[in-house]
Motif scaffolding. Structure first.
Motif, PDB file in Angstrom:
ATOM      1  N   ALA A  90       0.905  -1.178  -0.280  1.00 15.67           N
ATOM      2  CA  ALA A  90      -0.017   0.096   0.297  1.00 15.67           C
ATOM      3  C   ALA A  90       1.176   1.272   0.285  1.00 15.67           C
ATOM      4  O   ALA A  90       0.733   2.753  -0.523  1.00 15.67           O
ATOM      5  N   ILE A  91       1.843   0.888   0.453  1.00 19.77           N
ATOM      6  CA  ILE A  91       3.343   2.236   0.377  1.00 19.77           C
ATOM      7  C   ILE A  91       3.561   2.492  -0.947  1.00 19.77           C
ATOM      8  O   ILE A  91       3.157   3.547  -1.116  1.00 19.77           O
ATOM      9  N   PHE A  92       4.006   1.385  -1.187  1.00 19.44           N
ATOM     10  CA  PHE A  92       4.345   1.417  -2.573  1.00 19.44           C
ATOM     11  C   PHE A  92       3.765   1.639  -3.926  1.00 19.44           C
ATOM     12  O   PHE A  92       3.807   2.820  -4.458  1.00 19.44           O
ATOM     13  N   TRP A  93       2.281   1.329  -4.011  1.00 20.86           N
ATOM     14  CA  TRP A  93       1.470   1.259  -4.608  1.00 20.86           C
ATOM     15  C   TRP A  93       1.026   2.848  -5.022  1.00 20.86           C
ATOM     16  O   TRP A  93       0.177   3.347  -5.638  1.00 20.86           O
ATOM     17  N   PHE A  94       0.280   3.415  -3.577  1.00 20.72           N
ATOM     18  CA  PHE A  94      -0.543   4.284  -3.111  1.00 20.72           C
ATOM     19  C   PHE A  94      -0.141   4.866  -2.457  1.00 20.72           C
ATOM     20  O   PHE A  94      -0.898   6.294  -1.706  1.00 20.72           O
ATOM     21  N   ASP A  95       0.609   5.263  -1.342  1.00 23.15           N
ATOM     22  CA  ASP A  95       1.883   6.415  -0.836  1.00 23.15           C
ATOM     23  C   ASP A  95       0.884   6.458   0.459  1.00 23.15           C
ATOM     24  O   ASP A  95       0.879   7.085   0.816  1.00 23.15           O
ATOM     25  N   PHE A  96       0.075   5.472   0.888  1.00 24.01           N
ATOM     26  CA  PHE A  96      -0.589   5.347   2.212  1.00 24.01           C
ATOM     27  C   PHE A  96       0.673   5.025   3.257  1.00 24.01           C
ATOM     28  O   PHE A  96       1.032   3.749   3.693  1.00 24.01           O
ATOM     29  N   ARG A  97       1.337   6.063   3.932  1.00 28.31           N
ATOM     30  CA  ARG A  97       2.259   5.787   4.656  1.00 28.31           C
ATOM     31  C   ARG A  97       1.739   5.596   6.331  1.00 28.31           C
ATOM     32  O   ARG A  97       2.680   5.500   6.998  1.00 28.31           O
ATOM     33  N   SER A  98       0.514   6.203   6.055  1.00 27.61           N
ATOM     34  CA  SER A  98      -0.109   6.370   7.749  1.00 27.61           C
ATOM     35  C   SER A  98      -0.151   5.398   8.244  1.00 27.61           C
ATOM     36  O   SER A  98      -0.435   4.225   7.936  1.00 27.61           O
ATOM     37  N   ILE A  99       0.016   5.257   9.827  1.00 32.47           N
ATOM     38  CA  ILE A  99      -0.577   3.958  10.939  1.00 32.47           C
ATOM     39  C   ILE A  99      -1.244   4.742  11.766  1.00 32.47           C
ATOM     40  O   ILE A  99      -0.067   4.598  12.602  1.00 32.47           O
ATOM     41  N   SER A 100      -1.994   4.708  12.339  1.00 34.33           N
ATOM     42  CA  SER A 100      -2.103   4.662  13.915  1.00 34.33           C
ATOM     43  C   SER A 100      -1.495   3.846  14.597  1.00 34.33           C
ATOM     44  O   SER A 100      -0.910   2.688  14.584  1.00 34.33           O
ATOM     45  N   PHE A 101      -1.847   4.399  16.303  1.00 38.38           N
ATOM     46  CA  PHE A 101      -0.156   4.074  17.171  1.00 38.38           C
ATOM     47  C   PHE A 101      -1.145   2.741  17.360  1.00 38.38           C
ATOM     48  O   PHE A 101      -0.310   1.507  17.297  1.00 38.38           O
ATOM     49  N   PRO A 102      -2.370   2.466  18.031  1.00 39.51           N
ATOM     50  CA  PRO A 102      -2.190   0.886  18.196  1.00 39.51           C
ATOM     51  C   PRO A 102      -2.351   0.178  16.757  1.00 39.51           C
ATOM     52  O   PRO A 102      -1.635  -1.021  17.373  1.00 39.51           O
ATOM     53  N   ALA A 103      -2.409   0.209  15.551  1.00 41.03           N
ATOM     54  CA  ALA A 103      -1.847  -0.652  14.494  1.00 41.03           C
ATOM     55  C   ALA A 103      -0.617  -1.103  14.753  1.00 41.03           C
ATOM     56  O   ALA A 103       0.056  -1.816  14.240  1.00 41.03           O
ATOM     57  N   CYS A 104       0.358   0.197  14.821  1.00 39.55           N
ATOM     58  CA  CYS A 104       1.940   0.185  14.937  1.00 39.55           C
ATOM     59  C   CYS A 104       2.387  -1.016  15.850  1.00 39.55           C
ATOM     60  O   CYS A 104       2.556  -1.934  15.536  1.00 39.55           O
ATOM     61  N   PHE A 105       1.949  -1.271  17.146  1.00 42.28           N
ATOM     62  CA  PHE A 105       1.964  -1.281  18.164  1.00 42.28           C
ATOM     63  C   PHE A 105       1.676  -3.344  18.288  1.00 42.28           C
ATOM     64  O   PHE A 105       1.937  -4.006  18.645  1.00 42.28           O
ATOM     65  N   LEU A 106       0.294  -2.864  17.541  1.00 42.46           N
ATOM     66  CA  LEU A 106      -0.229  -4.317  17.296  1.00 42.46           C
ATOM     67  C   LEU A 106      -0.072  -5.405  16.070  1.00 42.46           C
ATOM     68  O   LEU A 106       0.964  -6.250  16.638  1.00 42.46           O
ATOM     69  N   GLN A 107       1.329  -4.294  15.048  1.00 41.49           N
ATOM     70  CA  GLN A 107       2.293  -5.140  13.866  1.00 41.49           C
ATOM     71  C   GLN A 107       3.162  -5.020  14.857  1.00 41.49           C
ATOM     72  O   GLN A 107       3.994  -6.689  14.883  1.00 41.49           O
ATOM     73  N   MET A 108       3.851  -4.697  15.907  1.00 45.22           N
ATOM     74  CA  MET A 108       4.787  -5.397  16.386  1.00 45.22           C
ATOM     75  C   MET A 108       5.006  -6.262  17.468  1.00 45.22           C
ATOM     76  O   MET A 108       5.741  -7.211  16.866  1.00 45.22           O
ATOM     77  N   PHE A 109       3.600  -6.472  18.529  1.00 41.33           N
ATOM     78  CA  PHE A 109       3.656  -7.664  18.500  1.00 41.33           C
ATOM     79  C   PHE A 109       4.030  -8.762  17.866  1.00 41.33           C
ATOM     80  O   PHE A 109       4.051  -9.387  17.956  1.00 41.33           O
ATOM     81  N   ILE A 110       2.709  -8.623  16.689  1.00 44.21           N
ATOM     82  CA  ILE A 110       2.352  -9.402  16.117  1.00 44.21           C
ATOM     83  C   ILE A 110       4.252 -10.632  15.063  1.00 44.21           C
ATOM     84  O   ILE A 110       3.980 -11.547  15.632  1.00 44.21           O
ATOM     85  N   MET A 111       4.373  -9.482  14.552  1.00 42.14           N
ATOM     86  CA  MET A 111       5.990 -10.063  14.069  1.00 42.14           C
ATOM     87  C   MET A 111       6.518 -10.194  15.409  1.00 42.14           C
ATOM     88  O   MET A 111       7.061 -11.523  14.782  1.00 42.14           O
ATOM     89  N   ASN A 112       6.558  -9.424  16.271  1.00 44.45           N
ATOM     90  CA  ASN A 112       7.582 -10.498  17.874  1.00 44.45           C
ATOM     91  C   ASN A 112       7.106 -11.963  18.156  1.00 44.45           C
ATOM     92  O   ASN A 112       7.610 -12.956  18.150  1.00 44.45           O
ATOM     93  N   SER A 113       5.562 -12.009  18.464  1.00 44.22           N
ATOM     94  CA  SER A 113       5.286 -12.967  19.100  1.00 44.22           C
ATOM     95  C   SER A 113       5.103 -13.550  17.188  1.00 44.22           C
ATOM     96  O   SER A 113       5.494 -15.212  17.830  1.00 44.22           O
TER      97      SER A 113
END
Length: 320
Positions: A90-113
């Motif tokens: 989505a960043i590459f194609w549509f320049d959708f660079r924003s990510i909410s704080f909850p979504a960012c930390f959820l992504q962090m949790f899923i990647m680590n766990s």
């Protein structure tokens, strides 16, 4: 949920509700070209894992503990891919660079766990192969459906609970160095760089828990294969050694993929000052894409029962 960012100029706080992801700061013109191979690998990973899950689900001959563990690995791969790659594209194609704080930390949790869950699943699969070769007469009594269920619960509980403090600690920080993350994904290192608080506890906890979980899994896997090799070398029947090693081949190849990409990623992060900053970013993305794409293919190509199951499904679809 609103988080606060301290402005260095007047030390006041203003509400901040999102981060901005800047992929490959030095090579942003390459992003559209890079999106093509990444999207093809993503489709391959999704298609291959979905095919494997459907085949194991519908083929009664594959309702065995080893294939249940392989299903768990495929589920983890799918979740990891869906957590990382769609946002990158989505960043590459549509320049959708924003990510909410909850979504960012959820992504962090899923990647680590989920990363450590995959490592733990490989460990359980190594134990399965150890019992199959070193204690074949007891295999059916040790490796049961109940064993797989308990192992799956252990995999999720151990890694989910022990990695949960990482995003929690990051979410409690104050961010005063802006909210632009020089990465495609919300890694703990990239996000905590924006904080004006002391991140020592955060960084040390991730380092210790990461190496403890992944290191203990690797030690267990190495020990399992040590005893497997020791047993195989004592087999004197003609062709039995090759057959025994063949049953471990697919699992060993998957572990090799997983650890090699992870090791390269770790080395590049340690040598971050000596290499372009975009290299670790690319390797981090590939680590969430290459193993998920290759895992089901390796097992599908090397395992006769899975190949036969896929062929049976195709015949039923074609002639139904």
């Amino acid at each position: 949920m609103i988080y606060f960012m301290t402005l260095p100029s007047n030390h006041s706080t203003s509400p901040v509700s999102e981060f901005f992801l800047i992929c490959f700061p030095n090579f942003q013109n390459w992003q559209h070209w890079l999106s093509l191979p990444l999207s093809l690998l993503f489709l391959l990973a999704m298609g291959a894992n979905a095919t494997l899950l459907i085949t194991i689900r519908l083929e009664a001959s594959l309702h065995q503990p080893l294939y249940y563990l392989l299903s768990l690995l495929s589920l983890l791969d799918i979740v990891l891919c869906l957590t990382v790659i769609p946002k990158v594209l989505a960043i590459f194609w549509f320049d959708f660079r924003s990510i909410s704080f909850p979504a960012c930390f959820l992504q962090m949790f899923i990647m680590n766990s989920f990363l450590t869950m995959e490592s733990c699943t490989f460990t359980v699969m190594a134990y399965d192969r150890y019992v199959a070769i070193c204690k074949p007469l007891r295999y059916s009594s040790i490796i049961t459906d109940q064993f797989v269920a308990r192992a799956a619960i252990f995999v999720v509980a151990r890694n989910g609970l022990l990695t949960m403090p990482i995003p929690i600690l990051s979410s409690q920080l104050r961010y005063c160095a802006g909210h632009i993350i020089k990465n495609c994904i919300c890694t703990n290192v990239s996000v905590s760089k924006l904080s004006c608080d002391d991140t020592t506890l955060n960084q040390h906890y991730q380092f210790v828990i990461g190496w403890t979980l992944l290191g203990s899994d690797l030690i267990f896997i190495v020990l399992s294969y040590f005893f497997i090799l020791k047993t195989v070398l004592r087999i004197k029947a003609e062709g039995a050694m090759a057959k025994a090693l063949g049953t471990c081949g697919s699992h060993f190849i998957l572990i090799l993929f997983f650890t090699t990409v992870l090791l390269v990623l770790v080395i590049t992060n340690l040598a971050r000052k000596r290499i372009p900053p975009d290299v670790p970013i690319l390797l981090n993305i590939l680590h969430h894409l290459i193993p998920p794409a290759l895992n089901p293919i390796v097992y599908g190509v090397r395992t006769k029962e899975i190949k036969q199951g896929i062929q049976n499904l195709l015949r039923r679809r074609l002639f139904s």
